[in-house]
Write a protein that holds these residues in place. Structure first.
Motif, mmCIF file in Angstrom:
data_model
loop_
_atom_site.group_PDB
_atom_site.id
_atom_site.type_symbol
_atom_site.label_atom_id
_atom_site.label_comp_id
_atom_site.label_asym_id
_atom_site.label_seq_id
_atom_site.Cartn_x
_atom_site.Cartn_y
_atom_site.Cartn_z
ATOM 1 N N MET A 173 0.963 -1.158 -0.090
ATOM 2 C CA MET A 173 -0.027 -0.022 -0.001
ATOM 3 C C MET A 173 0.821 1.384 0.010
ATOM 4 S SD MET A 173 -3.035 1.196 2.487
ATOM 5 C CE MET A 173 -4.048 0.324 2.105
ATOM 6 N N LEU A 174 1.941 1.198 0.826
ATOM 7 C CA LEU A 174 2.733 2.550 1.004
ATOM 8 C C LEU A 174 3.386 2.810 -0.098
ATOM 9 C CD1 LEU A 174 3.910 2.610 4.790
ATOM 10 C CD2 LEU A 174 1.870 3.502 3.782
ATOM 11 N N GLY A 175 4.008 1.721 -0.858
ATOM 12 C CA GLY A 175 4.789 1.797 -2.023
ATOM 13 C C GLY A 175 3.813 2.268 -3.087
ATOM 14 N N ALA A 176 2.644 1.832 -3.320
ATOM 15 C CA ALA A 176 1.852 2.161 -4.122
ATOM 16 C C ALA A 176 1.451 3.784 -4.085
ATOM 17 C CB ALA A 176 0.546 1.527 -4.206
ATOM 18 N N VAL A 198 -12.075 0.177 -7.314
ATOM 19 C CA VAL A 198 -11.619 0.138 -5.952
ATOM 20 C C VAL A 198 -12.444 -0.354 -4.949
ATOM 21 C CG1 VAL A 198 -11.341 2.016 -4.385
ATOM 22 C CG2 VAL A 198 -10.622 2.272 -6.523
ATOM 23 N N SER A 199 -13.992 -0.427 -5.395
ATOM 24 C CA SER A 199 -14.958 -0.851 -4.587
ATOM 25 C C SER A 199 -14.659 -2.466 -4.041
ATOM 26 C CB SER A 199 -16.391 -0.772 -4.959
ATOM 27 O OG SER A 199 -16.806 0.667 -4.894
ATOM 28 N N LEU A 244 -10.919 -6.150 1.525
ATOM 29 C CA LEU A 244 -10.315 -5.624 2.891
ATOM 30 C C LEU A 244 -11.215 -5.816 3.964
ATOM 31 C CD1 LEU A 244 -8.012 -2.750 1.863
ATOM 32 C CD2 LEU A 244 -7.338 -5.273 2.172
ATOM 33 N N GLY A 245 -12.467 -5.794 3.957
ATOM 34 C CA GLY A 245 -13.367 -5.769 4.811
ATOM 35 C C GLY A 245 -13.615 -7.220 5.215
ATOM 36 N N VAL A 246 -13.647 -8.007 4.289
ATOM 37 C CA VAL A 246 -13.799 -9.598 4.451
ATOM 38 C C VAL A 246 -12.453 -9.945 5.297
ATOM 39 C CG1 VAL A 246 -13.626 -12.022 3.606
ATOM 40 C CG2 VAL A 246 -15.000 -10.132 2.640
ATOM 41 N N LEU A 247 -11.202 -9.456 5.100
ATOM 42 C CA LEU A 247 -9.836 -9.819 5.766
ATOM 43 C C LEU A 247 -10.222 -9.428 7.068
ATOM 44 C CD1 LEU A 247 -7.054 -10.479 5.684
ATOM 45 C CD2 LEU A 247 -6.377 -8.389 4.975
ATOM 46 N N LEU A 248 -10.664 -7.983 7.335
ATOM 47 C CA LEU A 248 -10.663 -7.416 8.789
ATOM 48 C C LEU A 248 -11.708 -8.173 9.323
ATOM 49 C CD1 LEU A 248 -10.147 -3.733 7.741
ATOM 50 C CD2 LEU A 248 -8.440 -5.275 8.763
ATOM 51 N N SER A 255 -5.716 -5.797 -3.322
ATOM 52 C CA SER A 255 -6.396 -4.476 -2.583
ATOM 53 C C SER A 255 -5.521 -3.634 -2.317
ATOM 54 C CB SER A 255 -7.204 -5.431 -1.422
ATOM 55 O OG SER A 255 -8.051 -6.196 -2.037
ATOM 56 N N GLN A 256 -4.268 -3.939 -1.430
ATOM 57 C CA GLN A 256 -3.622 -3.032 -1.151
ATOM 58 C C GLN A 256 -3.150 -1.959 -2.303
ATOM 59 O OE1 GLN A 256 -0.692 -3.665 2.177
ATOM 60 N NE2 GLN A 256 -1.425 -5.830 2.146
#
Length: 359
Positions: free
Chosen positions: A37-40, A62-63, A69-73, A244-245
């Motif tokens: 994510m940060l590299g992107a 994006v959605s 990520l919601g499923v992951l969290l 996703s990231q």
């Protein structure tokens, strides 16, 4: 939106995501936190300001990433959250106070230090979502250019600085999100279908609820139910996590397309100062929760941190913190601002404009 409307930006958006992947891969080689994510963010931000022909990924791309990520969290939420109901209730009660203090201090900072008008400072100081704040500002007749840039930089700084600050200040075991899951070729088909259903159903229910962060919150709640009830223990495949990231990081970095370094340089200085101030206020509330309920300070700081909900959730997961607690308070913050910011502005607009109220 029609296919013909999307087509002109398709290849520039593909180039944007490709550059984001390159940035994520390079950051990952240095074992940086939230590397993809940060590299992107870093690479697409530079590419956008350098004038490369890139475009921000469309929400259709994006959605689904936010839903993943919601499923992951949701898979990381544990029954231990129930043991912290008292702390959770207190933190939720503190949210309106945090918002008011942050807004007042932020307004003073942006008017006296950054030279913003009072109306610009009002919307720039609120620790809400970028889209909501810029839409509200535009609807109220406020010039949104500086407001949008202030919020974009705030979210970017919170996402970038928080993992590094935590790694320097507090020793925590390294949690590699990718290693915590399996490849798509190894996941059991039944579990994969269940995760997809959780993402799709949660996404639609979230959109229906119109809650802030609904595209991620809905799938997170659906995934939490599946995992707490023991229906499945699976997590999204590692490939989905990385993609996703990258896509979300590209979406953040691409907000700076068309901005010049001269404009951004000054805004960066002011936004950095505002983020530091707001995080210090968040740390104050976190310390109170620590004294009252023995809640880890870093959990409290992340709960109040004024970043994007998806990104803050990922940081909490990366650091092995209570994702459910952090996400709940983040939703409370965004909901509080979404409900009361327009009403508050209408009530005090004559003060901000330094004009008497009209009859």
């Amino acid at each position: 939106m029609s296919d013909s409307a999307l087509r002109p930006n398709f290849w520039p958006a593909v180039l944007c995501i490709a550059i984001a992947f390159l940035g994520g891969i390079i950051f990952a080689q240095f074992h940086l936190p939230l590397a993809y994510m940060l590299g992107a963010i870093a690479f697409t931000m530079v590419a956008g300001m350098a004038g490369l022909p890139i475009a921000r990924p469309h929400r259709y791309a994006v959605s689904p990433m936010r839903a993943s990520l919601g499923v992951l969290l949701g898979a990381a939420v544990t029954p231990e959250l129930l043991d912290r109901l008292a702390a959770l209730g207190a933190a939720a009660a503190f949210v309106p106070v945090f918002v008011i203090i942050s807004a007042l201090v932020g307004m003073i900072y942006y008017t006296r230090v950054a030279g913003f008008s009072r109306e610009e400072a009002f919307f720039s100081s609120l620790p809400g979502g970028l889209h909501a704040m810029t839409i509200y500002a535009e609807e109220c007749g406020v010039d949104i250019r500086r407001v949008a840039l202030a919020h974009a930089l705030r979210i970017t700084f919170v996402v970038i600085l928080t993992p590094f600050a935590v790694s320097f200040l507090i020793h925590l075991p390294e949690v590699n999100i990718a290693n915590a899951s399996v490849s798509i070729t190894e996941i059991v088909p039944r579990d994969f279908v269940l995760l997809v259903i959780a993402g799709v159903v949660g996404w639609y229910l979230g959109r229906w609820s119109r809650m802030p962060g609904a595209e991620m919150l809905g799938p997170m709640v659906a995934s939490t139910i599946l995992h707490i009830t023991g229906i499945t223990a699976a997590k999204p495949p590692v490939e989905f996590i990385i993609v996703s990231q990258v896509v979300i990081g590209a979406s953040i970095g691409a907000r700076y397309i068309g901005e010049t370094l001269d404009i951004v340089r000054t805004s960066i200085m002011y936004a950095f100062g505002h983020v530091v101030i707001t995080l210090l206020i968040a740390a104050g509330f976190a310390y109170i929760l620590y004294l009252l309920f023995d809640l880890p300070i870093i959990t409290g700081v992340l709960s109040f941190a004024p970043g994007g909900m998806s990104e803050i959730g990922l940081i909490a997961l990366t650091l092995g913190l209570d994702v459910g607690f952090v996400a709940t308070i983040q939703v409370s913050r965004l909901t509080t601002i979404a409900l009361f910011a327009p009403l508050a502005f209408r009530q005090i607009r004559h003060v901000l404009a330094d004009k008497p109220p009209s009859d």
